[in-house]
Design a protein around this motif. Structure first.
Motif, mmCIF file in Angstrom:
data_model
loop_
_atom_site.group_PDB
_atom_site.id
_atom_site.type_symbol
_atom_site.label_atom_id
_atom_site.label_comp_id
_atom_site.label_asym_id
_atom_site.label_seq_id
_atom_site.Cartn_x
_atom_site.Cartn_y
_atom_site.Cartn_z
ATOM 1 N N ARG A 1 0.841 -1.317 0.016
ATOM 2 C CA ARG A 1 0.042 0.081 -0.097
ATOM 3 C C ARG A 1 0.844 1.346 -0.092
ATOM 4 N N GLU A 2 0.283 2.362 -0.611
ATOM 5 C CA GLU A 2 0.912 3.848 -0.526
ATOM 6 C C GLU A 2 1.390 3.992 0.966
ATOM 7 N N GLY A 3 2.630 4.287 1.338
ATOM 8 C CA GLY A 3 3.217 4.771 2.294
ATOM 9 C C GLY A 3 3.899 3.651 3.094
ATOM 10 N N LEU A 4 3.795 2.339 2.615
ATOM 11 C CA LEU A 4 4.479 1.080 2.770
ATOM 12 C C LEU A 4 5.378 0.681 2.013
ATOM 13 N N GLU A 5 5.076 1.023 0.657
ATOM 14 C CA GLU A 5 5.771 0.075 -0.174
ATOM 15 C C GLU A 5 7.219 0.452 -0.552
ATOM 16 N N ARG A 6 7.934 1.282 0.205
ATOM 17 C CA ARG A 6 9.216 1.582 0.223
ATOM 18 C C ARG A 6 9.919 1.290 1.572
ATOM 19 N N THR A 7 9.069 0.920 2.747
ATOM 20 C CA THR A 7 9.432 0.483 3.754
ATOM 21 C C THR A 7 10.482 -0.483 4.093
ATOM 22 N N PRO A 8 10.124 -1.905 3.397
ATOM 23 C CA PRO A 8 11.211 -2.923 3.264
ATOM 24 C C PRO A 8 12.673 -2.679 2.805
#
Length: 78
Positions: A43-50
């Protein structure tokens, strides 16, 4: 550009083999954790977290690959 491999992990075009495989494994583990706590890692907002978590761990553990004498650089006090 990301591509999903047969085992479900994601590889990036042009990434070096050294370190890239380990980074992808960390990113995949973060996605598992996010799913486990009920989040959607895509989801938008978490897609780059990993990727951000993997980079943070690389930074935080980068000292393990350094020579202790070089890292301390004579900064010992009596």
């Amino acid at each position: 550009m990301n591509r999903t491999q047969a085992n479900g992990s994601r590889a990036r075009a042009g990434e070096e083999k050294n370190g890239a495989a380990g980074r992808i494994k960390v990113e995949d583990a973060v996605r598992v954790i996010l799913r486990h706590i009920g989040e959607d890692p895509d989801r938008e907002g978490l897609e780059r977290t990993p990727m951000r978590v993997a980079k943070a761990y690389e930074f935080l553990t980068s000292g393990y690959a350094k020579d202790p004498k070089e890292a301390i650089n004579g900064a010992l006090f009596s």
